[in-house]
Scaffold this motif. Structure first.
Motif, short mmCIF file in Angstrom:
data_model
loop_
_atom_site.label_atom_id
_atom_site.label_comp_id
_atom_site.label_asym_id
_atom_site.label_seq_id
_atom_site.Cartn_x
_atom_site.Cartn_y
_atom_site.Cartn_z
N VAL A 28 -23.48 7.39 32.35
CA VAL A 28 -22.34 6.86 31.19
C VAL A 28 -20.92 7.77 31.03
O VAL A 28 -20.07 7.39 31.03
CB VAL A 28 -22.55 7.14 29.92
N ILE A 29 -21.69 8.97 31.82
CA ILE A 29 -20.48 10.40 31.70
C ILE A 29 -19.81 9.68 33.17
O ILE A 29 -17.72 9.74 32.72
CB ILE A 29 -20.97 11.36 31.85
N LEU B 134 -26.77 12.08 41.14
CA LEU B 134 -27.15 12.15 39.70
C LEU B 134 -28.03 12.25 39.15
O LEU B 134 -28.80 11.27 39.20
CB LEU B 134 -25.52 12.08 38.52
N GLN B 135 -28.76 13.77 38.16
CA GLN B 135 -30.16 13.71 38.11
C GLN B 135 -30.00 13.63 36.71
O GLN B 135 -31.21 14.37 35.86
CB GLN B 135 -30.89 14.38 38.39
N THR B 136 -28.80 14.54 36.19
CA THR B 136 -29.67 15.06 34.31
C THR B 136 -28.51 13.94 33.95
O THR B 136 -28.22 13.19 34.22
CB THR B 136 -27.97 15.88 34.49
N ARG B 137 -28.65 14.10 32.19
CA ARG B 137 -28.93 13.35 31.42
C ARG B 137 -27.28 12.71 30.91
O ARG B 137 -25.89 13.05 31.52
CB ARG B 137 -29.11 14.47 30.09
N GLY B 138 -27.41 11.45 31.06
CA GLY B 138 -25.94 10.79 31.19
C GLY B 138 -25.53 10.32 32.66
O GLY B 138 -24.22 10.88 32.44
N PRO C 22 -22.07 17.41 25.29
CA PRO C 22 -21.45 18.01 26.65
C PRO C 22 -20.52 18.86 26.11
O PRO C 22 -19.68 20.05 26.77
CB PRO C 22 -20.94 17.35 28.06
N LYS D 68 -20.63 18.35 34.32
CA LYS D 68 -21.09 17.10 35.36
C LYS D 68 -22.06 17.77 36.22
O LYS D 68 -22.82 18.15 37.05
CB LYS D 68 -20.86 15.73 36.05
N LEU E 101 -17.51 7.08 31.94
CA LEU E 101 -16.01 7.15 30.59
C LEU E 101 -15.06 8.61 31.43
O LEU E 101 -14.29 8.25 31.39
CB LEU E 101 -16.68 8.44 29.50
N ILE E 102 -15.61 9.31 32.81
CA ILE E 102 -14.44 10.08 33.48
C ILE E 102 -13.65 9.23 34.13
O ILE E 102 -12.17 9.26 33.60
CB ILE E 102 -14.99 10.94 34.41
N LYS F 128 -29.46 22.13 38.19
CA LYS F 128 -30.27 21.39 38.28
C LYS F 128 -30.82 22.16 40.16
O LYS F 128 -31.71 21.73 40.36
CB LYS F 128 -30.16 19.69 38.14
N GLY G 186 -23.95 21.19 35.48
CA GLY G 186 -25.00 20.66 34.90
C GLY G 186 -25.73 20.02 36.21
O GLY G 186 -26.86 20.84 36.29
N GLU G 187 -25.25 19.38 37.34
CA GLU G 187 -26.40 18.95 38.50
C GLU G 187 -26.41 20.23 38.94
O GLU G 187 -27.02 20.05 39.74
CB GLU G 187 -25.06 17.76 38.83
N TYR H 84 -16.10 16.29 31.13
CA TYR H 84 -16.97 16.08 31.64
C TYR H 84 -17.36 16.04 32.88
O TYR H 84 -18.65 16.19 33.50
CB TYR H 84 -16.74 14.08 31.26
N LEU H 85 -16.42 16.02 33.24
CA LEU H 85 -16.26 16.32 35.21
C LEU H 85 -16.90 18.02 35.15
O LEU H 85 -17.38 18.61 36.00
CB LEU H 85 -14.72 16.78 35.28
N PRO I 47 -30.02 22.28 33.19
CA PRO I 47 -28.23 22.27 33.06
C PRO I 47 -27.73 22.49 32.30
O PRO I 47 -26.21 22.96 32.16
CB PRO I 47 -28.54 20.73 33.40
N ASP J 205 -25.07 11.73 24.93
CA ASP J 205 -24.88 12.28 26.35
C ASP J 205 -23.29 11.91 26.35
O ASP J 205 -22.42 13.01 26.66
CB ASP J 205 -25.35 10.64 27.29
N ILE J 206 -22.85 11.46 25.36
CA ILE J 206 -21.09 11.70 25.64
C ILE J 206 -20.36 12.94 24.32
O ILE J 206 -19.04 13.47 24.80
CB ILE J 206 -20.25 10.63 24.69
N ILE K 128 -22.69 3.57 21.59
CA ILE K 128 -21.06 4.18 21.92
C ILE K 128 -19.79 3.48 21.28
O ILE K 128 -19.29 3.62 20.45
CB ILE K 128 -20.84 4.55 22.91
#
Lengths: 463, 463
Positions: free
Chosen positions: B288-289, B281-285, A342, A51, B292-293, A58, A54-55, A47-48, A64, A338-339, B336
Motif C-alpha cells: 500500500v505504501i 519489500l518485507q516490512t509492513r505496508g 510512518p 520504506k 500511495l507513493i 530489516k 525500514g527495509e 513514505y519514501l 524497521p 500502515d499509511i 483507507i
C-alpha cells in the motif's frame, strides 16, 4: 475538479480570491491547492523515507522502526530539509517542499509563510493521528486479562523506572556537576519518560507484544505515561512559581486513574452494543467507522481531561479487543495504520536536530560531558526495573528493563518545556536532547538482542 | 504522552510556550493539543453523520452517498453548525466544535481564531485526500482496456454535455431574462460541470462501475473534468479582462492531453517495476505504501501542471489496475477509503448554505425563478448526452445522461469564482447554487431508478 482554484493562484487571474461570504466556494482558502500540493509532496517524501529506512533496517536485521527514525533524521532538519517544522525554528525558505512549490507556482511572499505553516500543521496532525491509530492497534493486540494479570508488576516497573533515574539524575547533577536544584530536578524529570510508541512498535515487530514481558512493558509504559504527566506538572509548576500546585496534582492523579479504570469497566458493557450496532449496519465501513468513532471519542475525552489522546485510543483498543469482531477489525485497521504510523516516526526523526552533537561549539562540549552522565543514568535507571519484578523466576528481566529505555518524543517535550521556561541553560538542554536521541536509537536493537539472547530460556512463560 | 503540552494551554502555566529554536519540542505549535482535539471531535461528528445518513439512505433504498451529503448539510452551516468552514463566512464562534473546546479548555481569544482556522484546514485537506483516494480506488476498479473501448463514445458524451447546457443556458438567460453577455456566459459555464466524485461513488454503490454505461460515464466525467478546467480558464479570463487568453488555453489543452495519455503509456512500463518492488519489500505496508507513493506523486504532478490532483490519482489507479497485485491492493485500499472518503462527502454537504432557498428575501425569489430555468437546462442538457452515443443499440442511454447530471463541488467552484470576481449579481449567484444543490441531490436516486428500470433490457451489454 475540486482544485480548479489552482489556476487562480498561478498568476492567471491572481486577483480573484475566494472570499464570497454567500456560499461555500473552493474547498478551502485561496492557498488550498498549494497546501494540498505541499502535503502530497511531504507525504511522498515521508513514505519514501519510511520504506527505504525500514527495509534497509530489516535487511541488516534491525527493527524497521529504527530505520524509519533514522530516515526521518536524514530527511529532516539535520540533513536534507525535505521535512522541516516551524517549531524547530525552520522558516519557509528552509523547506525543500516549499522551494519546489515556489518554483512551480511562483507563490507570492505572503502566501509562502501561510502555506508552510498550514502544510506543517496538517503533517503534524496526521502524525498525531498516526500515533493514535498505533496505540489503538496496540490496544487491540493487547489482552486485557493478561494486562490485568501483569498489572501490579507493570506498576512496580513503572514506579521504579520513574524514581530511580529521577533521584540518581538529580542528585548526580547536583553533587558531581554542582548544579542548582531546579535545573537538576528538571533534567531528572526528563530522565523519567518512556516512549510507549517506540517501545510497543518494536515489541510488535519482534512478535513479543503478547509475551508476558511484552505485556509488562506495555502496561508499565502506559503507567509511566500517566506518571510522566504528573511529574511534568510538578516540575513545571516548580520551575514557574518555585512551589508545587498540590490541588492540580491531586486532580491529575484522580482523573487519570478514574479514566483508565472507568473506561475498562464501562467498556465491558459497551462491547455488546458495539457488536450489535456493527452487525446492523449495511454500508461500507460498517465496522471500521464505528470503531474509529469510539477510538477518536476516547482520545478526545482523554485529551479534554488533560491526559494524553493516545491513552484514550489505547483504552478504546483494549475494550474492542474483547469483542467477537476483534479479528475482522484488526485486519481492517492494519492498512490504516500502515499509511498513518510512518508519518509519526519519520516526523519524530525529522524534528531531531543533530547539530547539538557538533563538538566545535563550547556549549556542546560541556553538554556532551553532562550527556554522557545522563545517558548512563538513563540506561541503568531503566534497565534495573526488570529486577524489580517479583514472582516469576524465568522472566526476561533484561528485556523488560531495556523496553523502558527509549525516551523518544516524550523526552523532547520535557526538554522543550525546560528550554522555553528558561530553567535549562544551553549545555544542559543539549545534554538532555543527546540523551533522548541516544536512548531512543539504542533501545530497538538492544531490545531485539535481549529477546534473542534469552528466547530459549523464557519460552515457557510466553503466551 | 505527545500532548503533555495540553497541560500548558489550560492555564496551569500558560505563559510557557514552545518556541525554543534550539530543538524540536512539542510536535507542533502551542495550540497543537487544541487543534488535535478539534480535529478528533470534527471527525467524530463527520463519521456519526456519514453513518447515520448513509444507513438511513440505504434503508429507504437510496444510494448511501446521498445520505452522507444530506447528513453533511444537517451538521453543516445550514443547520447544526457542528462542521463549519471559514470559507463559508463562518467565524470561530459559529463552530460548535470550537465552543466545546472553549468550554473545556478556556482558550484565550487569540488562540480561538487560530485553532479554528487550523482545524478547518486539516479537515479540508483530509477531505481532499478523501476524494484523491476515492478517484484512485475508482481508477483501480476501472478497466483501462474497457475505458479505451468506450473512449470515443465517452468523449462525445462529454463534449455534448458541455456544449448543450452551455449554449442553452447562455442563450436562454440572454433572451428570456435579458441578461448581459458576460454573466450569462458565466452561468452557462457553471452548467457544464460534472462531479466525477459523486457520480462514480453512486455507480460503485449500484455495482454499475464496470458496466459499459458505467465506464462511459466515468470516462466522460474525466474528460468533462478536463473540459471544465479549460472552460473555467476561458470564462474567468473573459470576466477579468473581457478577452480570452489563447496561449493559456492552448497550454491547458496540450498539458491535459499529454498528462493522461503519457501516464497511461508510461504506466505500462512502470507496472512491471511496481510489482517487482512490492515483491522485494518485507516490512509492513509493502504494497500500500508504494502504491500511495505513486498515487500521491501523480496527484502532485497533475496539480503542479494546473490540472486537478484527482485526475492524477485516477490515472495512477488505472495504471496499477493492470498489475497482478491489483486484487490485494484493492482489498487494502478499501479501509483507507472507508475512513477518508466520508470526510469529503460530509464536507461537501456541510458547505452548502440552504439559506439561498428562503423565499422571504427578494434576491432569493428572483433567484428561484432563474434557478428553475437553470435546473431544467442543467438536467435536459445532460440527459440528452445519452442519445449522443453512437453504435450499440441496447445501451442504457437514460442512465448515461443521468450519470452526468450532478454538478457537486465543481459547480460550487464556478459559482464561487463568479461571485468573487463580481460578475454575478446576488440573484444569479443564488440561482447557480440552487441548481448545483438540486442536480447533486436528484442524480443519485434518479441514477438508481434508471439502472433498475432498464436492468433487464441491457444486461447483455454488461461485462
Amino acid at each position: 475538479m475540486t482544485h480548479l482554484a489552482s489556476l487562480f493562484d498561478s498568476g492567471l487571474t491572481s486577483d480573484i480570491v475566494f472570499s464570497s461570504p454567500l456560499l461555500a466556494t473552493a474547498p478551502s482558502s485561496e492557498n488550498a491547492p498549494m497546501i494540498l500540493a505541499g502535503v502530497l509532496l511531504s507525504l511522498v517524501f515521508i513514505y519514501l523515507a519510511s520504506k527505504l529506512g525500514g527495509e534497509l533496517s530489516k535487511l541488516v536485521d534491525l527493527p524497521p522502526v529504527l530505520g524509519e527514525l533514522v530516515a526521518g533524521v536524514i530527511v529532516g532538519v539535520s540533513a536534507l530539509h525535505l521535512l522541516v517544522f516551524p517549531e524547530t525554528g525552520a522558516v519557509a525558505s528552509d523547506s525543500v517542499v516549499i522551494t519546489i512549490l515556489q518554483k512551480i507556482a511562483g507563490l507570492n511572499p505572503e502566501s509562502i509563510g501561510k502555506v508552510f505553516a498550514s502544510e506543517s500543521e496538517v503533517i503534524s496532525v496526521l502524525a498525531e493521528l498516526g500515533v493514535i491509530i498505533l496505540l489503538f492497534e496496540i490496544g487491540l493486540e493487547s489482552d486485557l486479562r493478561e494486562l490485568q494479570k501483569v498489572g501490579s508488576r507493570a506498576a512496580i516497573v513503572a514506579v521504579v523506572g520513574v524514581v530511580a533515574p529521577f533521584v540518581a539524575g538529580t542528585v548526580g547533577l547536583m553533587l558531581i556537576f554542582g548544579m542548582p536544584t531546579i535545573p537538576a530536578v528538571f533534567a531528572g524529570a526528563a530522565l523519567t519518560a518512556t516512549s510507549i510508541g517506540i517501545t510497543s512498535k518494536v515489541l510488535s515487530e519482534l512478535g513479543q507484544l503478547k509475551s508476558t514481558e511484552g505485556q509488562i512493558i506495555v502496561g508499565a509504559a502506559v503507567i509511566d505515561d500517566i506518571l510522566g504527566i504528573i511529574v511534568l506538572a510538578v516540575v513545571a509548576s516548580l520551575a514557574k512559581t518555585g512551589e508545587v500546585d498540590i490541588l492540580n496534582l491531586v486532580y491529575l492523579i484522580i482523573s487519570a486513574t478514574a479514566f483508565l479504570l472507568g473506561s475498562i469497566f464501562l467498556g465491558k458493557f459497551f462491547n455488546q452494543s458495539f457488536v450489535a450496532i456493527a452487525e446492523k449496519l449495511q454500508t461500507r465501513g460498517k465496522l471500521v467507522i464505528p470503531a474509529l468513532i469510539f477510538a477518536f471519542s476516547m482520545a478526545f475525552l482523554a485529551n479534554a481531561i488533560h491526559l494524553e489522546a493516545i491513552l484514550g485510543a489505547f483504552a478504546a483498543g483494549l475494550v474492542l479487543d474483547e469483542t467477537d469482531k476483534r479479528r475482522e477489525l484488526d485486519q481492517q485497521v492494519i492498512p490504516i495504520a500502515d499509511i498513518l504510523v510512518p508519518i509519526f516516526f519519520v516526523s519524530v526523526g525529522a524534528r531531531v536536530d543533530l547539530s547539538v552533537l557538533n563538538p566545535t561549539s563550547a556549549d556542546n562540549r560541556q553538554g556532551l560531558v553532562i550527556a554522557a552522565f545522563l545517558i548512563v543514568v538513563a540506561i541503568i535507571g531503566k534497565v534495573i526495573t526488570g529486577w524489580a519484578v517479583f514472582g516469576q523466576e524465568k522472566i526476561n528481566r533484561l528485556a523488560i528493563g531495556i523496553g523502558m529505555i527509549p525516551r523518544g518524543e516524550v523526552g523532547l517535550v520535557f526538554a522543550g518545556i525546560g528550554a522555553a521556561s528558561g530553567v535549562l541553560d544551553k549545555p544542559l538542554q543539549a545534554a538532555i536532547i543527546i540523551m533522548v536521541i541516544l536512548t531512543t536509537f539504542v533501545a530497538p536493537p538492544l531490545l531485539r538482542f535481549a529477546f534473542k539472547q534469552e528466547a530459549g530460556k523464557v519460552a515457557e512463560n510466553q503466551i
